[in-house]
Write a protein that holds these residues in place. Structure first.
Motif, PDB file in Angstrom:
ATOM      1  N   SER A   1     -81.521  68.613  31.285  1.00 48.14           N
ATOM      2  CA  SER A   1     -82.063  69.656  32.164  1.00 48.14           C
ATOM      3  C   SER A   1     -80.959  70.526  32.750  1.00 48.14           C
ATOM      4  N   ALA A   2     -81.325  71.734  33.084  1.00 54.34           N
ATOM      5  CA  ALA A   2     -80.374  72.654  33.712  1.00 54.34           C
ATOM      6  C   ALA A   2     -80.007  72.153  35.101  1.00 54.34           C
ATOM      7  N   THR A   3     -78.748  72.295  35.459  1.00 55.00           N
ATOM      8  CA  THR A   3     -78.294  71.907  36.794  1.00 55.00           C
ATOM      9  C   THR A   3     -78.092  73.115  37.688  1.00 55.00           C
ATOM     10  N   ARG A   4     -78.071  74.304  37.095  1.00 49.11           N
ATOM     11  CA  ARG A   4     -77.874  75.525  37.864  1.00 49.11           C
ATOM     12  C   ARG A   4     -78.533  76.682  37.117  1.00 49.11           C
ATOM     13  N   TYR A   5     -79.159  77.559  37.877  1.00 55.73           N
ATOM     14  CA  TYR A   5     -79.784  78.755  37.315  1.00 55.73           C
ATOM     15  C   TYR A   5     -79.147  79.985  37.943  1.00 55.73           C
TER      16      TYR A   5
END
Length: 82
Positions: free
Chosen positions: A45-49
């Motif tokens: 999963s993404a940790t930062r957007y």
């Protein structure tokens, strides 16, 4: 592997992996030579957007530019270190 990756991110936060989304939120991940993951990131999963203003990013519409980038990347060999 997950702990090792976490420690690497903590010690060297500038090392990472990036994906992009189209205007509908579908992710595109340039995951390896000639391969693009669609709607699934290669390393979890993404940790930062970061939200970009598409009108400031390209002269082409965002989705067209992303599709063109995918078409080009599918013909390239991914080189990690050089």
């Amino acid at each position: 592997f997950q702990v090792n990756l976490f420690l690497n991110r903590w010690i060297c936060p500038f090392i990472g992996h990036m994906g992009m989304t189209d205007s509908e939120g579908v992710t595109y991940d340039f995951a390896g030579s000639h391969f693009i993951s669609v709607d699934k990131l290669a390393f979890g999963s993404a940790t930062r957007y970061l939200k970009l203003e598409p009108s400031k990013c390209s002269e082409q519409p965002w989705d067209v530019a992303l599709k063109n980038s995918c078409d080009v990347y599918r013909t390239k060999v991914h080189k990690l270190c050089w």
